[in-house]
Design a protein around this motif. Structure first.
Motif, short mmCIF file in Angstrom:
data_model
loop_
_atom_site.label_atom_id
_atom_site.label_comp_id
_atom_site.label_asym_id
_atom_site.label_seq_id
_atom_site.Cartn_x
_atom_site.Cartn_y
_atom_site.Cartn_z
N ALA A 109 0.83 -1.20 0.00
CA ALA A 109 0.00 0.00 0.00
C ALA A 109 0.86 1.25 0.00
CB ALA A 109 -0.93 -0.01 1.21
N ALA A 110 1.97 1.24 0.76
CA ALA A 110 2.86 2.39 0.81
C ALA A 110 3.53 2.62 -0.54
CB ALA A 110 3.91 2.19 1.90
N ARG A 111 3.88 1.54 -1.25
CA ARG A 111 4.47 1.70 -2.59
C ARG A 111 3.48 2.38 -3.54
NH1 ARG A 111 7.90 -2.59 -0.96
NH2 ARG A 111 6.26 -4.16 -0.87
N ARG A 112 2.24 1.95 -3.51
CA ARG A 112 1.22 2.59 -4.35
C ARG A 112 1.04 4.05 -3.95
NH1 ARG A 112 -1.80 -1.09 -8.13
NH2 ARG A 112 -1.07 -3.14 -7.51
N ALA A 113 1.05 4.30 -2.65
CA ALA A 113 0.85 5.66 -2.15
C ALA A 113 1.96 6.58 -2.61
CB ALA A 113 0.74 5.64 -0.63
N HIS A 114 3.20 6.11 -2.58
CA HIS A 114 4.31 6.91 -3.08
C HIS A 114 4.11 7.26 -4.56
CE1 HIS A 114 7.14 7.41 0.13
NE2 HIS A 114 7.43 6.14 0.29
N CYS A 115 3.63 6.31 -5.33
CA CYS A 115 3.42 6.57 -6.77
C CYS A 115 2.38 7.66 -6.99
CB CYS A 115 2.98 5.29 -7.47
SG CYS A 115 4.24 4.02 -7.55
N VAL A 116 1.30 7.59 -6.23
CA VAL A 116 0.25 8.60 -6.38
C VAL A 116 0.77 9.96 -5.94
CG1 VAL A 116 -2.02 9.33 -5.55
CG2 VAL A 116 -1.63 6.94 -6.19
N ALA A 117 1.44 10.03 -4.80
CA ALA A 117 1.96 11.31 -4.31
C ALA A 117 2.94 11.92 -5.30
CB ALA A 117 2.63 11.12 -2.95
N ALA A 118 3.77 11.09 -5.93
CA ALA A 118 4.73 11.59 -6.91
C ALA A 118 4.03 12.21 -8.11
CB ALA A 118 5.65 10.46 -7.37
N ARG A 119 2.91 11.66 -8.50
CA ARG A 119 2.15 12.25 -9.62
C ARG A 119 1.43 13.52 -9.19
NH1 ARG A 119 2.07 14.04 -14.09
NH2 ARG A 119 0.41 13.62 -15.59
N VAL A 120 0.91 13.54 -7.98
CA VAL A 120 0.14 14.69 -7.50
C VAL A 120 1.00 15.96 -7.45
CG1 VAL A 120 -0.98 15.64 -5.43
CG2 VAL A 120 -1.59 13.36 -6.26
N VAL A 121 2.26 15.84 -7.04
CA VAL A 121 3.10 17.04 -6.91
C VAL A 121 3.50 17.62 -8.27
CG1 VAL A 121 3.95 16.35 -4.64
CG2 VAL A 121 5.27 15.75 -6.70
N GLU A 122 3.14 16.95 -9.34
CA GLU A 122 3.40 17.47 -10.68
C GLU A 122 2.28 18.37 -11.18
OE1 GLU A 122 6.33 13.86 -12.17
OE2 GLU A 122 4.24 13.85 -12.82
N PHE A 123 1.31 18.65 -10.30
CA PHE A 123 0.20 19.55 -10.60
C PHE A 123 0.17 20.69 -9.57
CE2 PHE A 123 -0.97 15.58 -12.53
CZ PHE A 123 -1.63 15.95 -13.70
N HIS A 124 -0.35 21.83 -9.97
CA HIS A 124 -0.53 22.94 -9.03
C HIS A 124 -1.79 22.69 -8.20
CE1 HIS A 124 2.66 25.65 -10.27
NE2 HIS A 124 2.39 25.36 -11.53
N GLY A 125 -1.72 23.10 -6.93
CA GLY A 125 -2.84 22.93 -6.03
C GLY A 125 -2.85 21.56 -5.39
N ALA A 126 -3.76 21.37 -4.45
CA ALA A 126 -3.79 20.14 -3.66
C ALA A 126 -4.45 18.98 -4.38
CB ALA A 126 -4.51 20.40 -2.34
N LEU A 127 -5.33 19.27 -5.35
CA LEU A 127 -6.13 18.22 -5.97
C LEU A 127 -5.71 18.00 -7.42
CD1 LEU A 127 -9.69 19.19 -4.66
CD2 LEU A 127 -7.95 17.77 -3.54
N ALA A 128 -5.01 16.92 -7.66
CA ALA A 128 -4.71 16.53 -9.04
C ALA A 128 -5.95 15.87 -9.63
CB ALA A 128 -3.53 15.55 -9.05
N PRO A 129 -6.06 15.83 -10.95
CA PRO A 129 -7.21 15.14 -11.56
C PRO A 129 -7.32 13.70 -11.09
CG PRO A 129 -6.01 16.40 -13.21
CD PRO A 129 -5.17 16.43 -11.96
N MET A 130 -8.56 13.25 -10.85
CA MET A 130 -8.76 11.90 -10.33
C MET A 130 -8.22 10.84 -11.27
SD MET A 130 -12.45 11.84 -8.43
CE MET A 130 -12.81 12.86 -7.00
N ASP A 131 -8.36 11.04 -12.57
CA ASP A 131 -7.89 10.02 -13.50
C ASP A 131 -6.37 9.88 -13.46
OD1 ASP A 131 -7.46 12.48 -14.70
OD2 ASP A 131 -8.14 11.86 -16.68
N GLU A 132 -5.66 10.97 -13.18
CA GLU A 132 -4.20 10.90 -13.04
C GLU A 132 -3.81 10.08 -11.81
OE1 GLU A 132 -1.99 11.87 -15.14
OE2 GLU A 132 -3.12 13.18 -16.48
N ALA A 133 -4.56 10.27 -10.72
CA ALA A 133 -4.29 9.48 -9.51
C ALA A 133 -4.56 8.00 -9.76
CB ALA A 133 -5.15 10.00 -8.36
#
Length: 309
Positions: free
Chosen positions: A275-299
């Motif tokens: 679960a932590a490995r998956r979570a790291h992947c999502v967090a890494a994608r999220v910081v490539e967007f401005h603001g707190a909410l990246a698009p759901m499909d990207e997550a």
């Protein structure tokens, strides 16, 4: 048991400033987390944000935004004359700082109706909250919230808690330590961030944080450490799970998205380290967007690909 509930404050977010032009959205630590739980859950899985809301145009727009994205509000009260809090993000490179206007926000009254709060948490697979949730409440309401969470746990819900220590929100360090300690004693899953724990409790290294929380009775612990590895202590095992390299433009919401992805993975039956490995992947994608909410499909894509790309 069915459904996920996150408790806290969702504010108006001003981000992506270009001169005097700002982008308006809605965000807040526990809302950011539920955004990613929603993104990573089946469409018919109940996901509710438990708070209190105003009746002004911004509050109505906020609730419409929730509904459009499949997030309910359970039995959360709507308070006449109240309004949401506001914050603005300013960036220095990818690192962010915040300015807040939230002293009279409706969410500060989220525990004012004990019956509504208890009903909102009833029958949940996981109930999630944070130290910020505690910090915005008056002492009596803080106690009401903890009692409602204890009831949910007694009735079979797993409790997930991120201390998310923000000094400016607390009366003093002693109050913060006491309240966060009380919350941790109710937690089945702890999701602390090491620099926060170092600031509040003086922990020297993440293993000290994990040992302290284990002593409080927490059975599943993930100590996040920014771009460093996450320390996972659960099921009799300890594992360091490396972070994922990202082309970060805005680190807002990185830890919150990690939490949402981690809890979603656990709901799907993945082991804590996986679960932590998956979570790291999502967090890494999220910081490539401005603001707190990246698009759901990207997550979703980051979660499903598990960093294979």
């Amino acid at each position: 048991m069915s459904g996920f509930a996150s408790i806290g404050e969702c504010m108006i977010e001003l981000s992506g400033a270009a001169g005097d032009n700002w982008r308006m959205g809605f965000a807040g630590d526990t809302f950011n987390t539920i955004w990613y739980v929603r993104a990573l859950s089946a469409p018919d899985y109940a996901v509710d944000y438990v708070s209190a809301f105003g009746d002004d145009p911004f509050s109505r727009k906020q609730r419409d935004f929730f509904a459009e994205n499949g997030i309910g509000i359970a039995k959360s009260p709507i308070i006449s004359g109240a309004r949401p809090g506001l914050y603005a993000i300013t960036l220095d490179g990818a690192e962010r700082s915040f300015t807040y206007w939230r002293s009279d926000a409706a969410a500060r009254r989220l525990a004012s109706d004990r019956e509504a709060l208890t009903a909102s948490l009833k029958g949940r697979d996981i109930v999630y909250f944070s130290g910020i949730t505690l910090a915005i409440l008056a002492p009596a309401d803080r106690q009401t919230l903890l009692e409602a969470i204890a009831t949910a746990r007694e009735n079979g819900s797993r409790i997930a808690f991120d201390p998310n220590y923000r000094p400016r929100l607390w009366e003093n360090v002693e109050t913060a330590r006491a309240a966060i300690g009380d919350a941790m004693r109710l937690a089945d899953i702890a999701l602390p961030t090491f620099p926060d724990e170092k600031d509040l409790f003086g922990d020297a290294v993440p293993t000290v944080t994990a040992a302290r929380l284990t002593a409080l009775g927490v059975k599943e612990i993930v100590v996040k450490d920014g771009t460093g590895p996450a320390l996972v202590v659960a099921e009799g095992h300890e594992e360091s799970v490396p972070a994922v390299t990202a082309n970060a433009v805005d680190t807002t919401g990185a830890g919150d998205s990690f939490n949402g992805a981690y809890l979603s993975a656990r709901l799907k039956g993945l082991a804590p380290a996986d679960a932590a490995r998956r979570a790291h992947c999502v967090a890494a994608r999220v910081v490539e967007f401005h603001g707190a909410l990246a698009p759901m499909d990207e997550a979703r894509e980051a979660f499903e690909k598990l960093c294979e790309a």
